[in-house]
Design a protein around this motif. Structure first.
Motif, short mmCIF file in Angstrom:
data_model
loop_
_atom_site.label_atom_id
_atom_site.label_comp_id
_atom_site.label_asym_id
_atom_site.label_seq_id
_atom_site.Cartn_x
_atom_site.Cartn_y
_atom_site.Cartn_z
N ILE A 118 16.37 56.22 18.30
CA ILE A 118 16.31 54.76 18.43
C ILE A 118 17.71 54.16 18.51
O ILE A 118 17.97 53.25 19.30
CB ILE A 118 15.49 54.16 17.28
CG1 ILE A 118 13.99 54.45 17.53
CG2 ILE A 118 15.74 52.66 17.13
CD1 ILE A 118 13.11 54.18 16.35
N GLU A 119 18.63 54.69 17.70
CA GLU A 119 20.01 54.20 17.77
C GLU A 119 20.60 54.49 19.15
O GLU A 119 21.33 53.66 19.72
CB GLU A 119 20.86 54.84 16.69
CG GLU A 119 22.30 54.34 16.69
CD GLU A 119 23.11 54.81 15.51
OE1 GLU A 119 24.33 54.52 15.46
OE2 GLU A 119 22.55 55.47 14.61
N LYS A 120 20.26 55.63 19.71
CA LYS A 120 20.77 56.02 21.03
C LYS A 120 20.19 55.11 22.12
O LYS A 120 20.89 54.70 23.05
CB LYS A 120 20.39 57.48 21.30
CG LYS A 120 21.12 58.13 22.46
CD LYS A 120 20.82 59.62 22.48
CE LYS A 120 21.58 60.31 23.60
NZ LYS A 120 21.33 61.78 23.60
N TYR A 121 18.91 54.79 22.02
CA TYR A 121 18.25 53.96 23.03
C TYR A 121 18.47 52.46 22.82
O TYR A 121 18.65 51.71 23.78
CB TYR A 121 16.73 54.22 23.01
CG TYR A 121 16.28 55.55 23.52
CD1 TYR A 121 17.14 56.43 24.19
CD2 TYR A 121 14.96 55.97 23.34
CE1 TYR A 121 16.70 57.65 24.66
CE2 TYR A 121 14.52 57.20 23.81
CZ TYR A 121 15.39 58.04 24.46
OH TYR A 121 14.94 59.25 24.92
N ASN A 122 18.43 52.02 21.55
CA ASN A 122 18.41 50.58 21.26
C ASN A 122 19.63 50.05 20.53
O ASN A 122 19.77 48.84 20.39
CB ASN A 122 17.17 50.24 20.42
CG ASN A 122 15.88 50.74 21.04
OD1 ASN A 122 15.33 51.74 20.60
ND2 ASN A 122 15.40 50.06 22.07
N GLY A 123 20.46 50.96 19.99
CA GLY A 123 21.65 50.51 19.29
C GLY A 123 21.51 50.60 17.77
O GLY A 123 20.42 50.74 17.22
#
Length: 323
Positions: A177-182
């Motif tokens: 999620i951090e990779k996709y959404n920050g």
């Protein structure tokens, strides 16, 4: 909208990693809706069987037939309750589907023992991978050529992800999620669900169980000898002599049986004994050090941190039951 498919392959699923990972992606959708008015993820369950049993048979999942599943952006393989060669024997249709989807651009992630299934696709060749530390020895027997890292929580390379255990699956979901959404979205999910987002090692939680699931009785007797003399200074030469072998043959035979060199094995037994003392007694670090056969504080601290993932003092403060 990014399409996330949880692949429900053949076998008996463990529900914890599946449901927890789904909840994290749902929280990411909740945050996205607050920010943009629409969800970011389309979450689906698809599999070869319409009804999928979960461990202990308490629940059954109804899933979308794999043949009708649309192209996925991300495929997630949950963990299984069984430790056998299910990944090879039962799931050919699911494995072929994963390979086809990956070749078409999908990313693939495994949760805990779902790494067995991912390994059977061949997609882990040349890549680092993780699974639960308790399943590591069996994983190495099935897939000896793969680069298994038992201390890691998450691995990520070329669109292929793995998680080290059921709770580590939460960290993998947050990583994706951090990779996709920050970072902001990932932190929101971590705070709402009370997850330690920066946990990065299984090492403090591992229990070294001796790697005795082999048929070499001579080596097993040496393993017992090491455990019974954990407070002594044990050298490879001494252990080889104890087994009536020369050093080279003993080392080769020991590593074949346990997947560890004799010196590494001795260190792990000593550190495991030290961990138990830190957990259950009020002994000081120097007292524990001498109890498990170390005479040099620096060497003990370095070895302990290398194996346990934290310093002796930090481990004592975190896990001690009586101070």
């Amino acid at each position: 909208m990014k399409q996330v498919t949880f692949l429900i392959a053949d076998g008996v699923l463990k529900p914890s990693s599946l449901f927890n990972a789904i909840e994290i992606f749902e929280k990411a959708n909740e945050f996205a809706e607050q920010q943009t008015g629409r969800p970011y993820y389309d979450i689906r369950l698809a599999g070869t069987n319409l009804e999928q049993p979960l461990v202990n048979g308490i629940f059954t999942l109804r899933v979308q037939p794999l043949k009708t599943a649309e192209k996925a952006d991300l495929i997630i393989l949950p963990s299984f309750a069984e430790q056998d060669d299910f990944a090879i024997r039962k799931s050919h249709e699911a494995l072929d589907w994963v390979i086809t989807q990956y070749q078409a651009g999908a990313e693939v992630a495994s949760l805990c023992t779902g790494t067995f299934l991912l390994a059977a696709t061949g997609l882990l060749e040349g890549k680092p991978c993780a699974t639960h530390w308790k399943a590591a020895a069996y994983f190495r027997r099935l897939f000896p050529e793969l680069k298994l890292h038992t201390n890691k929580i998450v691995t990520d390379q070329e669109g292929v992800y793995t998680a080290g255990g059921a709770i580590s699956s939460l960290n993998l979901a947050l990583h994706i999620i951090e990779k996709y959404n920050g970072r902001e979205t990932a932190l929101y999910c971590a705070r709402v669900l009370q997850i330690d987002i920066d946990r990065n090692s299984q090492s403090p939680f591992m229990i070294f169980e001796g790697l005795k699931d082999h048929k070499d009785e001579v080596i097993r007797s040496i393993q017992d000898f090491i455990e019974e003399h954990v407070g002594n200074r044990l050298t490879v030469e001494q252990l080889a002599s104890q087994s009536a072998m020369d050093r080279i043959n003993f080392t080769r035979r020991f590593k074949k049986a346990t997947q560890l060199s004799p010196a590494d094995y001795v260190q792990r037994i000593k550190v495991e004994s030290a961990k138990r003392l830190f957990e259950s007694t009020g002994m000081q670090i120097s007292e524990v050090m001498y109890e498990v056969g170390y005479g040099d504080v620096k060497a003990f601290r370095e070895t302990f941190k290398k194996i346990a993932g934290m310093t002796p003092g930090d481990y004592r403060n975190k896990f001690n039951k009586i101070i």
